[in-house]
Design a protein around this motif. Structure first.
Motif, PDB file in Angstrom:
ATOM      1  N   VAL A 112      -3.969 -37.242 -21.768  1.00 26.81           N
ATOM      2  CA  VAL A 112      -2.787 -36.444 -21.444  1.00 26.81           C
ATOM      3  C   VAL A 112      -3.068 -34.979 -21.775  1.00 26.81           C
ATOM      4  O   VAL A 112      -3.897 -34.671 -22.646  1.00 26.81           O
ATOM      5  N   ALA A 113      -2.385 -34.090 -21.061  1.00 23.96           N
ATOM      6  CA  ALA A 113      -2.545 -32.659 -21.324  1.00 23.96           C
ATOM      7  C   ALA A 113      -1.333 -31.908 -20.796  1.00 23.96           C
ATOM      8  O   ALA A 113      -0.683 -32.345 -19.845  1.00 23.96           O
ATOM      9  N   TRP A 114      -1.021 -30.797 -21.437  1.00 25.11           N
ATOM     10  CA  TRP A 114      -0.008 -29.864 -20.958  1.00 25.11           C
ATOM     11  C   TRP A 114      -0.707 -28.583 -20.504  1.00 25.11           C
ATOM     12  O   TRP A 114      -1.553 -28.041 -21.209  1.00 25.11           O
ATOM     13  N   LEU A 115      -0.298 -28.099 -19.315  1.00 33.18           N
ATOM     14  CA  LEU A 115      -0.868 -26.878 -18.769  1.00 33.18           C
ATOM     15  C   LEU A 115       0.253 -25.922 -18.376  1.00 33.18           C
ATOM     16  O   LEU A 115       1.334 -26.349 -17.952  1.00 33.18           O
ATOM     17  N   ASN A 116      -0.032 -24.638 -18.532  1.00 33.78           N
ATOM     18  CA  ASN A 116       0.859 -23.605 -18.031  1.00 33.78           C
ATOM     19  C   ASN A 116       0.098 -22.845 -16.959  1.00 33.78           C
ATOM     20  O   ASN A 116      -0.890 -22.178 -17.253  1.00 33.78           O
ATOM     21  N   ARG A 117       0.556 -22.968 -15.733  1.00 32.89           N
ATOM     22  CA  ARG A 117      -0.190 -22.482 -14.572  1.00 32.89           C
ATOM     23  C   ARG A 117      -1.570 -23.152 -14.604  1.00 32.89           C
ATOM     24  O   ARG A 117      -1.656 -24.354 -14.524  1.00 32.89           O
ATOM     25  N   SER A 118      -2.625 -22.398 -14.753  1.00 28.31           N
ATOM     26  CA  SER A 118      -3.957 -23.039 -14.800  1.00 28.31           C
ATOM     27  C   SER A 118      -4.523 -23.066 -16.216  1.00 28.31           C
ATOM     28  O   SER A 118      -5.669 -23.470 -16.421  1.00 28.31           O
ATOM     29  N   ASN A 119      -3.726 -22.657 -17.184  1.00 29.76           N
ATOM     30  CA  ASN A 119      -4.196 -22.607 -18.567  1.00 29.76           C
ATOM     31  C   ASN A 119      -3.823 -23.880 -19.315  1.00 29.76           C
ATOM     32  O   ASN A 119      -2.654 -24.285 -19.306  1.00 29.76           O
ATOM     33  N   ILE A 120      -4.778 -24.483 -19.973  1.00 31.41           N
ATOM     34  CA  ILE A 120      -4.518 -25.686 -20.758  1.00 31.41           C
ATOM     35  C   ILE A 120      -3.882 -25.274 -22.088  1.00 31.41           C
ATOM     36  O   ILE A 120      -4.428 -24.448 -22.815  1.00 31.41           O
ATOM     37  N   LEU A 121      -2.737 -25.846 -22.391  1.00 32.59           N
ATOM     38  CA  LEU A 121      -2.073 -25.587 -23.660  1.00 32.59           C
ATOM     39  C   LEU A 121      -2.507 -26.601 -24.709  1.00 32.59           C
ATOM     40  O   LEU A 121      -2.866 -26.236 -25.830  1.00 32.59           O
ATOM     41  N   TYR A 122      -2.395 -27.855 -24.346  1.00 31.93           N
ATOM     42  CA  TYR A 122      -2.828 -28.939 -25.229  1.00 31.93           C
ATOM     43  C   TYR A 122      -3.549 -29.986 -24.394  1.00 31.93           C
ATOM     44  O   TYR A 122      -3.122 -30.318 -23.278  1.00 31.93           O
ATOM     45  N   ALA A 123      -4.625 -30.496 -24.915  1.00 35.18           N
ATOM     46  CA  ALA A 123      -5.318 -31.650 -24.345  1.00 35.18           C
ATOM     47  C   ALA A 123      -5.290 -32.741 -25.403  1.00 35.18           C
ATOM     48  O   ALA A 123      -5.992 -32.645 -26.417  1.00 35.18           O
ATOM     49  N   GLY A 124      -4.434 -33.723 -25.199  1.00 34.28           N
ATOM     50  CA  GLY A 124      -4.205 -34.699 -26.255  1.00 34.28           C
ATOM     51  C   GLY A 124      -3.583 -33.988 -27.447  1.00 34.28           C
ATOM     52  O   GLY A 124      -2.597 -33.275 -27.324  1.00 34.28           O
ATOM     53  N   THR A 125      -4.203 -34.123 -28.597  1.00 35.23           N
ATOM     54  CA  THR A 125      -3.706 -33.438 -29.800  1.00 35.23           C
ATOM     55  C   THR A 125      -4.469 -32.154 -30.085  1.00 35.23           C
ATOM     56  O   THR A 125      -4.209 -31.486 -31.088  1.00 35.23           O
ATOM     57  N   ASP A 126      -5.425 -31.809 -29.222  1.00 38.51           N
ATOM     58  CA  ASP A 126      -6.220 -30.593 -29.411  1.00 38.51           C
ATOM     59  C   ASP A 126      -5.519 -29.403 -28.771  1.00 38.51           C
ATOM     60  O   ASP A 126      -5.221 -29.424 -27.570  1.00 38.51           O
ATOM     61  N   LYS A 127      -5.261 -28.372 -29.557  1.00 40.27           N
ATOM     62  CA  LYS A 127      -4.607 -27.176 -29.036  1.00 40.27           C
ATOM     63  C   LYS A 127      -5.647 -26.235 -28.440  1.00 40.27           C
ATOM     64  O   LYS A 127      -6.594 -25.825 -29.097  1.00 40.27           O
ATOM     65  N   TRP A 128      -5.448 -25.892 -27.179  1.00 38.59           N
ATOM     66  CA  TRP A 128      -6.315 -24.956 -26.485  1.00 38.59           C
ATOM     67  C   TRP A 128      -5.696 -23.568 -26.436  1.00 38.59           C
ATOM     68  O   TRP A 128      -6.407 -22.574 -26.339  1.00 38.59           O
ATOM     69  N   SER A 129      -4.382 -23.496 -26.471  1.00 37.10           N
ATOM     70  CA  SER A 129      -3.705 -22.202 -26.383  1.00 37.10           C
ATOM     71  C   SER A 129      -3.844 -21.440 -27.701  1.00 37.10           C
ATOM     72  O   SER A 129      -3.779 -22.026 -28.786  1.00 37.10           O
ATOM     73  N   ILE A 130      -4.007 -20.123 -27.609  1.00 35.56           N
ATOM     74  CA  ILE A 130      -4.069 -19.297 -28.818  1.00 35.56           C
ATOM     75  C   ILE A 130      -2.691 -18.721 -29.160  1.00 35.56           C
ATOM     76  O   ILE A 130      -2.554 -17.978 -30.135  1.00 35.56           O
ATOM     77  N   ASP A 131      -1.689 -19.073 -28.378  1.00 34.66           N
ATOM     78  CA  ASP A 131      -0.328 -18.579 -28.621  1.00 34.66           C
ATOM     79  C   ASP A 131       0.295 -19.379 -29.768  1.00 34.66           C
ATOM     80  O   ASP A 131       0.475 -20.595 -29.654  1.00 34.66           O
ATOM     81  N   PRO A 132       0.647 -18.727 -30.875  1.00 36.94           N
ATOM     82  CA  PRO A 132       1.209 -19.475 -32.013  1.00 36.94           C
ATOM     83  C   PRO A 132       2.596 -20.041 -31.728  1.00 36.94           C
ATOM     84  O   PRO A 132       3.059 -20.895 -32.475  1.00 36.94           O
ATOM     85  N   ARG A 133       3.241 -19.601 -30.644  1.00 37.78           N
ATOM     86  CA  ARG A 133       4.575 -20.118 -30.331  1.00 37.78           C
ATOM     87  C   ARG A 133       4.531 -21.501 -29.696  1.00 37.78           C
ATOM     88  O   ARG A 133       5.540 -22.181 -29.607  1.00 37.78           O
ATOM     89  N   VAL A 134       3.377 -21.903 -29.220  1.00 37.77           N
ATOM     90  CA  VAL A 134       3.212 -23.211 -28.586  1.00 37.77           C
ATOM     91  C   VAL A 134       2.808 -24.226 -29.648  1.00 37.77           C
ATOM     92  O   VAL A 134       1.818 -24.038 -30.349  1.00 37.77           O
ATOM     93  N   GLN A 135       3.601 -25.286 -29.759  1.00 37.56           N
ATOM     94  CA  GLN A 135       3.355 -26.299 -30.782  1.00 37.56           C
ATOM     95  C   GLN A 135       3.443 -27.694 -30.176  1.00 37.56           C
ATOM     96  O   GLN A 135       4.278 -27.943 -29.301  1.00 37.56           O
ATOM     97  N   LEU A 136       2.596 -28.570 -30.641  1.00 38.17           N
ATOM     98  CA  LEU A 136       2.679 -29.974 -30.253  1.00 38.17           C
ATOM     99  C   LEU A 136       3.755 -30.640 -31.092  1.00 38.17           C
ATOM    100  O   LEU A 136       3.705 -30.621 -32.314  1.00 38.17           O
ATOM    101  N   LEU A 137       4.736 -31.217 -30.413  1.00 36.16           N
ATOM    102  CA  LEU A 137       5.858 -31.811 -31.132  1.00 36.16           C
ATOM    103  C   LEU A 137       5.656 -33.307 -31.347  1.00 36.16           C
ATOM    104  O   LEU A 137       5.805 -33.810 -32.458  1.00 36.16           O
ATOM    105  N   THR A 138       5.315 -34.029 -30.289  1.00 36.65           N
ATOM    106  CA  THR A 138       5.144 -35.482 -30.389  1.00 36.65           C
ATOM    107  C   THR A 138       4.008 -35.931 -29.489  1.00 36.65           C
ATOM    108  O   THR A 138       3.886 -35.454 -28.357  1.00 36.65           O
ATOM    109  N   SER A 139       3.210 -36.835 -29.975  1.00 36.55           N
ATOM    110  CA  SER A 139       2.147 -37.418 -29.166  1.00 36.55           C
ATOM    111  C   SER A 139       1.968 -38.869 -29.580  1.00 36.55           C
ATOM    112  O   SER A 139       1.378 -39.169 -30.614  1.00 36.55           O
ATOM    113  N   ASN A 140       2.526 -39.761 -28.756  1.00 36.97           N
ATOM    114  CA  ASN A 140       2.369 -41.201 -29.000  1.00 36.97           C
ATOM    115  C   ASN A 140       2.407 -41.928 -27.667  1.00 36.97           C
ATOM    116  O   ASN A 140       2.353 -41.304 -26.598  1.00 36.97           O
ATOM    117  N   GLN A 141       2.546 -43.245 -27.701  1.00 36.89           N
ATOM    118  CA  GLN A 141       2.471 -44.033 -26.471  1.00 36.89           C
ATOM    119  C   GLN A 141       3.700 -43.862 -25.582  1.00 36.89           C
ATOM    120  O   GLN A 141       3.646 -44.179 -24.392  1.00 36.89           O
TER     121      GLN A 141
END
Length: 364
Positions: A112-141
């Motif tokens: 699973v991954a979250w993207l903003n336009r073509s930028n990856i924000l999170y890939a699984g639990t790994d944060k790709w975004s350098i924006d401190p305002r973006v946070q992973l809230l929940t990641s489960n099944q």
């Protein structure tokens, strides 16, 4: 109390959402397999098509302020009745119900991954975004969600939840629309003009959606819609405060005022002859409206009078001059002229102080 909006409910997302706080929580809900005869296979669940929805938020406060997160889930229950029915070979195409879910997966999801336009924000639990305002809230099944705090107008755009099952990749897209409160950024300064001039007022405002701008004359309540207000051949009754009001429904309207001062020459009003008995006090009155305020002069016949001479005193304020007599004598009876003037012009009026035993006639 937190506001709740389910981003994958089709019906609710057809109307704009305006939040009172500057934080959003974007969730992708996983759908647990149904149990019993109605349970569907993982393969059929994986046949969901890419969907796209939009929602709107209105930032509040200044950028950089610390604001608690606002949960955008509308109390969405996993595997509730308000979900899209996936296609299956046995049942055929299903019509989505009102408030249907647009992104359902099961525990067969591998990536699973979250993207903003073509930028990856999170890939699984790994944060790709350098924006401190973006946070992973929940990641489960059953749920994969991120939170974006201190929402800015530059955060507007497409957000994509991408997930991989054993069957094929899938995406669910959300378009974030950021509303900006209306704000007046340029307005005419206070202005002073002569009566009969043309006046042009300007009021520029920004915001999203684009705000409407309305001018209002505070004295009479006259209104005019638009950034520009034109007053041709202005008169003294049109002087005063004019309010510019800018609104777009996001927050309270932004208002500012402009004061128009109209200059005009003096006009003397309501002069009267006065009768008096000798030995008593008497008063001649001269009222004049003018902008700038008038200067007053008094004359008896052709002679200019000064205060404190021959038992007379002149008292003057902004719009009025009084000629006060103490102990009236025969020398005081006669014709008097009041002259009111400013830089735009002059006006005069005559009046008479007469004895009780004679008649008085107003002269010009």
């Amino acid at each position: 109390m937190s506001h709740f909006i389910c981003i994958n409910q089709a019906v609710n997302l057809r109307r704009p959402y305006r939040l009172d706080r500057r934080s959003i929580n974007i969730r992708h809900l996983a759908r647990q397999p149904h149990r019993g005869p109605s349970a569907r296979s993982a393969a059929s669940v994986a046949e969901l098509e890419t969907t796209s929805r939009s929602f709107q938020v209105s930032p509040r406060g200044r950028r950089g302020s610390r604001v608690a997160g606002v949960n955008l889930l509308d109390d969405c229950g996993v595997a509730s009745g308000a979900v899209n029915r996936p296609r299956s070979a046995a049942s055929g195409p299903q019509v989505p119900h009102s408030g249907a879910s647009s992104c359902s997966i099961d525990n067969k999801v591998t990536h699973v991954a979250w993207l903003n336009r073509s930028n990856i924000l999170y890939a699984g639990t790994d944060k790709w975004s350098i924006d401190p305002r973006v946070q992973l809230l929940t990641s489960n099944q059953v749920e994969y969600s991120i939170m974006l705090t201190e929402v800015d107008m530059y955060d507007e755009g497409l957000y994509t939840c991408s997930y991989q099952t054993e069957d094929k990749p899938h995406t669910s897209q959300i378009y974030l629309i950021v509303h900006v409160p209306a704000k007046i950024v340029n307005i005419s300064s206070d202005i002073t003009v002569n009566e009969g001039s043309n006046v042009y007022l300007l009021c520029l405002a920004i915001g999203k959606p684009e705000p409407t701008v309305t001018w209002k004359q505070m004295r009479d309540g006259f209104t005019s819609e638009g950034e520009y207000l034109e007053i041709t051949e202005i008169n003294r009754q049109q002087a005063g405060e004019y309010e510019c009001r800018s609104a777009n429904g996001v927050s309270l309207p932004d208002t500012r005022k402009v004061v128009i001062t109209v200059n005009y020459p003096p006009t003397i009003m309501d002069v009267k002859n006065v009768e008096s008995v000798m030995g008593r006090n008497a008063l001649l009155r001269c009222d004049a409206m003018a902008v700038p305020p008038a200067e007053f002069e008094w004359y008896k016949d052709d002679k200019r009078l000064s205060g404190g001479s021959e038992g007379m005193k002149i008292q003057t304020d902004r719009t009025r001059s009084l000629l006060v007599f103490s102990n009236v004598s025969a020398l005081h009876y006669g014709n008097y002229t009041c002259l009111a003037s400013n830089r735009l012009g002059a006006s005069n009026a005559s009046m008479r102080l007469f004895s009780t035993y004679s008649s008085g006639v107003l002269s010009d």
